[in-house]
Design a protein around this motif. Structure first.
Motif, mmCIF file in Angstrom:
data_model
loop_
_atom_site.group_PDB
_atom_site.id
_atom_site.type_symbol
_atom_site.label_atom_id
_atom_site.label_comp_id
_atom_site.label_asym_id
_atom_site.label_seq_id
_atom_site.Cartn_x
_atom_site.Cartn_y
_atom_site.Cartn_z
ATOM 1 N N MET A 1 0.775 -1.202 0.076
ATOM 2 C CA MET A 1 0.001 -0.044 0.046
ATOM 3 C C MET A 1 0.931 1.234 -0.107
ATOM 4 O O MET A 1 0.478 2.295 -0.332
ATOM 5 N N SER A 2 1.973 1.204 0.546
ATOM 6 C CA SER A 2 2.765 2.429 0.597
ATOM 7 C C SER A 2 4.354 2.288 0.206
ATOM 8 O O SER A 2 4.942 1.163 0.629
ATOM 9 N N GLU A 3 4.671 3.137 -0.551
ATOM 10 C CA GLU A 3 6.020 3.123 -0.999
ATOM 11 C C GLU A 3 7.245 2.869 0.086
ATOM 12 O O GLU A 3 8.183 1.860 -0.183
ATOM 13 N N GLY A 4 7.014 3.684 1.041
ATOM 14 C CA GLY A 4 7.986 3.544 2.037
ATOM 15 C C GLY A 4 8.217 2.426 2.842
ATOM 16 O O GLY A 4 9.257 2.065 3.368
ATOM 17 N N TRP A 5 7.121 1.616 2.953
ATOM 18 C CA TRP A 5 7.200 0.416 3.449
ATOM 19 C C TRP A 5 7.281 -0.983 2.723
ATOM 20 O O TRP A 5 7.226 -2.073 3.138
ATOM 21 N N HIS A 6 7.780 -0.430 1.573
ATOM 22 C CA HIS A 6 7.891 -1.741 0.375
ATOM 23 C C HIS A 6 8.759 -2.863 1.028
ATOM 24 O O HIS A 6 8.660 -3.973 0.679
ATOM 25 N N TRP A 7 9.851 -2.263 1.630
ATOM 26 C CA TRP A 7 10.981 -3.434 2.276
ATOM 27 C C TRP A 7 10.482 -4.499 3.037
ATOM 28 O O TRP A 7 11.058 -5.527 3.210
ATOM 29 N N VAL A 8 9.373 -4.142 3.811
ATOM 30 C CA VAL A 8 9.136 -5.011 5.037
ATOM 31 C C VAL A 8 8.634 -6.413 4.505
ATOM 32 O O VAL A 8 8.633 -7.338 4.968
ATOM 33 N N ARG A 9 8.278 -6.366 3.031
ATOM 34 C CA ARG A 9 7.638 -7.673 2.731
ATOM 35 C C ARG A 9 8.672 -8.610 2.572
ATOM 36 O O ARG A 9 8.472 -9.967 2.631
ATOM 37 N N TRP A 10 10.078 -8.186 2.533
ATOM 38 C CA TRP A 10 11.011 -9.084 2.538
ATOM 39 C C TRP A 10 11.132 -9.969 3.793
ATOM 40 O O TRP A 10 11.717 -11.036 3.747
ATOM 41 N N LEU A 11 10.511 -9.313 4.755
ATOM 42 C CA LEU A 11 10.564 -10.131 6.239
ATOM 43 C C LEU A 11 9.312 -10.976 6.384
ATOM 44 O O LEU A 11 9.258 -11.809 7.235
ATOM 45 N N SER A 12 8.333 -11.109 5.383
ATOM 46 C CA SER A 12 7.270 -11.676 5.625
ATOM 47 C C SER A 12 7.207 -12.984 4.855
ATOM 48 O O SER A 12 7.306 -13.078 3.582
ATOM 49 N N PRO A 13 6.854 -14.114 5.452
ATOM 50 C CA PRO A 13 6.634 -15.478 4.602
ATOM 51 C C PRO A 13 5.410 -15.391 3.776
ATOM 52 O O PRO A 13 5.730 -15.879 2.817
ATOM 53 N N PHE A 14 4.699 -14.413 3.907
ATOM 54 C CA PHE A 14 3.506 -14.301 3.176
ATOM 55 C C PHE A 14 3.968 -13.753 1.550
ATOM 56 O O PHE A 14 3.291 -14.312 0.530
ATOM 57 N N HIS A 15 5.127 -12.876 1.717
ATOM 58 C CA HIS A 15 5.470 -12.311 0.502
ATOM 59 C C HIS A 15 6.000 -13.526 -0.380
ATOM 60 O O HIS A 15 5.933 -13.682 -1.607
ATOM 61 N N TYR A 16 6.743 -14.347 0.238
ATOM 62 C CA TYR A 16 7.643 -15.664 -0.418
ATOM 63 C C TYR A 16 6.484 -16.465 -0.990
ATOM 64 O O TYR A 16 6.735 -17.287 -1.888
ATOM 65 N N PHE A 17 5.300 -16.492 -0.339
ATOM 66 C CA PHE A 17 4.424 -17.469 -0.892
ATOM 67 C C PHE A 17 3.466 -16.879 -2.012
ATOM 68 O O PHE A 17 3.265 -17.662 -2.886
ATOM 69 N N ILE A 18 2.884 -15.600 -1.712
ATOM 70 C CA ILE A 18 2.044 -15.264 -2.719
ATOM 71 C C ILE A 18 2.387 -14.027 -3.559
ATOM 72 O O ILE A 18 1.895 -13.647 -4.488
ATOM 73 N N GLY A 19 3.397 -13.167 -2.718
ATOM 74 C CA GLY A 19 3.742 -11.899 -3.391
ATOM 75 C C GLY A 19 4.512 -12.170 -4.531
ATOM 76 O O GLY A 19 4.503 -11.081 -5.349
ATOM 77 N N THR A 20 4.787 -13.405 -4.915
ATOM 78 C CA THR A 20 5.653 -13.603 -6.196
ATOM 79 C C THR A 20 4.522 -13.780 -7.396
ATOM 80 O O THR A 20 4.607 -13.707 -8.467
ATOM 81 N N ASP A 21 3.040 -13.874 -6.972
ATOM 82 C CA ASP A 21 2.105 -13.950 -7.800
ATOM 83 C C ASP A 21 2.061 -15.265 -8.731
ATOM 84 O O ASP A 21 2.045 -15.263 -9.863
ATOM 85 N N PRO A 22 2.184 -16.564 -7.984
ATOM 86 C CA PRO A 22 2.431 -17.572 -8.708
ATOM 87 C C PRO A 22 1.153 -18.003 -9.708
ATOM 88 O O PRO A 22 1.523 -18.533 -10.944
ATOM 89 N N LEU A 23 0.132 -17.575 -9.363
ATOM 90 C CA LEU A 23 -1.177 -17.914 -10.323
ATOM 91 C C LEU A 23 -0.954 -17.259 -11.680
ATOM 92 O O LEU A 23 -1.624 -17.756 -12.829
ATOM 93 N N HIS A 24 -0.209 -16.060 -11.822
ATOM 94 C CA HIS A 24 0.150 -15.409 -13.142
ATOM 95 C C HIS A 24 1.443 -15.540 -13.763
ATOM 96 O O HIS A 24 1.883 -15.923 -14.808
#
Lengths: 262, 308
Positions: free
Chosen positions: A206-229
């Motif tokens: 949602m916010s550019e400034g917070w973009h980096w925190v996704r690297w800490l999140s297992p959810f990013h590695y699971f779905i942040g890569t958009d595997p369905l596309h």
């Protein structure tokens, strides 16, 4: 033949595993089977909600089949269900018997501490994997049948990602139980981490400034890569598996070194 | 040689943070011996047992069980140990039979006839779920699983709790059979009467320290009796007060009541100077002995505190 303790663990857990399996299967089947009927409503839902809200809920778009599948199965409720299953079952490996006193007779079996912890984890890990694999297996059948236009390879990538996510949190839950021996600690620590990880991934979009925190999140590695596309992302999946394996090993190590049942 | 001992502890010490578990416990249990491990609740009996089983790790000191290290050799050691926990809680919802099959399989296979023989002996119904059983029946399941694989060492924490008197007798017979078969029995209790008929020796623990290790017979010699003598005529208490071993003398008319520790001879000789109508002597109660020698003599406050 499998070790007696593994069979015993499965026997003691079978009701819970069956319950979770039925729940996850029903959830997956119901949401995806009504794909066509939901289509109209989904468009309305998407138009009614601001983009920021959609990002937070993990809904990319609900028009495309992949977007629909991600919004219904892989964004919130699906992971929530399988993670709750994984955490509660993993709390039974060490913490629950240690609290209710059953541990004494389990630990009196002729096994080293590490073998004991390893067998408990192996038995529960298998059960958890079976439950987490249910969406994957069902989607292989349902997706072609309801006419969703998604490559099955991408469905597989997302489904395997869900299993990897569950392994990650199973390892964390096992570590919490192996160290503390308390069910409340397992639920609190792992539950809080799961919620924080989900939020971190959602907020980062949602916010550019917070973009980096996704690297800490297992959810990013699971779905942040958009595997369905975009299909398979082996590195991200391996990171999830590595976190699960490292925490599980740390749990075995810790359990071998502490007093039990004080 | 350590292997002559089934259990050998040297300065075994366990603190839970600041709280004392046991302190400098040095104890030797010979192979084939039955040792009664006695002490009030909270004295450190269960702590000692859990250290022997490697559930707890010592703060200092060491333990050797059947010549093996409880931690390093846990797998090999537990195959030769039958353990009955003091607070029994069974994992799972199965019937007693299925649960015992699990214990048997986990220990590398136990002849089923061995299980049914024990169940029959204790009058235990194996087809019932353990969860629905009474405390006494759960205790029987616990005993069956401890004895079923004929372990070299039986570690029993409060084994008779919950058993009715008939079953207590049966249990004691099982312990005697185990000794006859060369098995070592280490059983804890807070009731002396429970172990006095089977144990060879009694170790008494109080406030985390070993207070005494005695052969059961020598405990008996120290027995305190309460004696009541009916004379024909009133007697003078001062005559009896001074006798060795005689205390708490009270005289009401011709009836004298006192307690005697050790031999009765001095009291009998003195009483014989008068005309004796009747004499009552209560059986030596080891419970009394136990309490008087190891609690009261070193301060009743300790015993009551340890029992909290």
């Amino acid at each position: 033949m499998l070790p007696a303790l593994v069979r015993k663990t499965w026997r003691d857990d079978r009701r819970a595993v069956l319950g979770w399996a039925v729940g996850v299967a029903a959830f997956t089947t119901i949401y995806t089977s009504f794909y066509r009927q939901f289509q109209g409503a989904a468009e309305l839902k998407q138009e009614a909600l601001p983009q920021g809200m959609l990002d937070f809920l993990g809904i990319a778009d609900m028009f495309s089949p992949a977007g629909y599948l991600q919004a219904t199965i892989f964004s919130l409720v699906g992971p929530l269900l399988v993670l709750m299953c994984a955490i509660t079952l993993t709390a039974r490996t060490i913490a629950r018997p240690e609290e209710d006193g059953g541990m004494e007779l389990l630990l009196a079996n002729p096994l080293s501490r590490t073998a004991f912890a390893g067998q408990r984890l192996a038995a529960t890990g298998t059960a958890v994997t079976v439950v987490a694999a249910i969406p994957l297996l069902l989607l292989f059948v349902v997706v072609p049948r309801v006419g969703m236009d998604i490559p099955l390879s991408n469905v597989a990538a997302a489904g395997v990602g869900l299993i990897a996510l569950v392994w990650c949190f199973t390892g964390i839950a096992f570590l919490a139980g192996a160290v503390s021996g308390r069910r409340s600690s397992v639920l609190a620590v792992t539950g809080a981490l799961a919620v924080a990880a989900y939020m971190a991934n959602a907020i980062s979009g949602m916010s550019e400034g917070w973009h980096w925190v996704r690297w800490l999140s297992p959810f990013h590695y699971f779905i942040g890569t958009d595997p369905l596309h975009t299909g398979w992302h082996p590195v991200e999946l391996l990171i999830l598996v590595a976190v699960g394996a490292a925490t599980a090993l740390a749990g075995v190590w810790a359990f071998d070194r502490r007093d039990v049942g004080v | 040689m350590t292997s002559d001992y089934a259990v050998l502890t040297e300065d075994l010490t366990k603190f839970y943070g600041q709280r004392r578990g046991i302190e400098s416990l040095t104890l030797r249990v010979g192979a084939g011996e039955v040792l009664g491990f006695l002490g009030p609740n909270g004295a450190g009996k269960t702590t000692t047992i859990r250290l022997l089983l490697d559930f707890l790790r010592p703060t200092s000191g060491s333990a050797t069980v059947l010549g093996l290290d409880p931690r390093r050799d846990k797998a090999a050691l537990h195959r030769q140990i039958g353990y009955l926990p003091g607070e029994l809680s069974f994992p799972g919802r199965e019937t007693a039979g299925d649960l015992l099959r699990f214990f048997g399989a986990a220990r590398g296979g136990v002849a089923w006839s061995q299980v049914t023989a024990l169940a029959e002996r204790l009058d235990l119904d194996l087809s019932r779920p353990v969860r629905t059983m009474s405390k006494g029946n759960k205790q029987k399941v616990g005993l069956v699983q401890a004895f079923m694989h004929r372990p070299a060492l039986l570690i029993l924490d409060e084994p008779t709790s919950g058993l009715d008197p008939l079953m207590q007798q049966e249990f004691l017979a099982m312990v005697r059979d185990a000794r006859d078969a060369g098995q070592t029995v280490f059983m804890s209790s807070h009731v002396l009467a429970e172990v006095q008929h089977t144990a060879d020796r009694v170790a008494i623990i109080r406030d985390g320290r070993l207070a005494a290790v005695e052969r059961v017979e020598s405990l008996g010699k120290r027995a305190i009796r309460s004696v009541e003598i009916h004379f024909n005529d009133p007697v003078d208490p001062a005559e009896f007060d001074v006798l060795p071993g005689v205390s708490e003398v009270t005289v009401s008319g011709p009836v004298l009541r006192c307690t005697v520790s050790g031999r009765l001879d001095p009291l009998i000789k003195m009483a014989a100077r008068h005309e004796v109508v009747d004499m009552l002597s209560a059986e030596p109660d080891l419970e009394e002995t136990f309490l008087s020698f190891y609690y009261h003599s070193e301060g009743a406050g300790d015993a009551s505190r340890a029992g909290a």
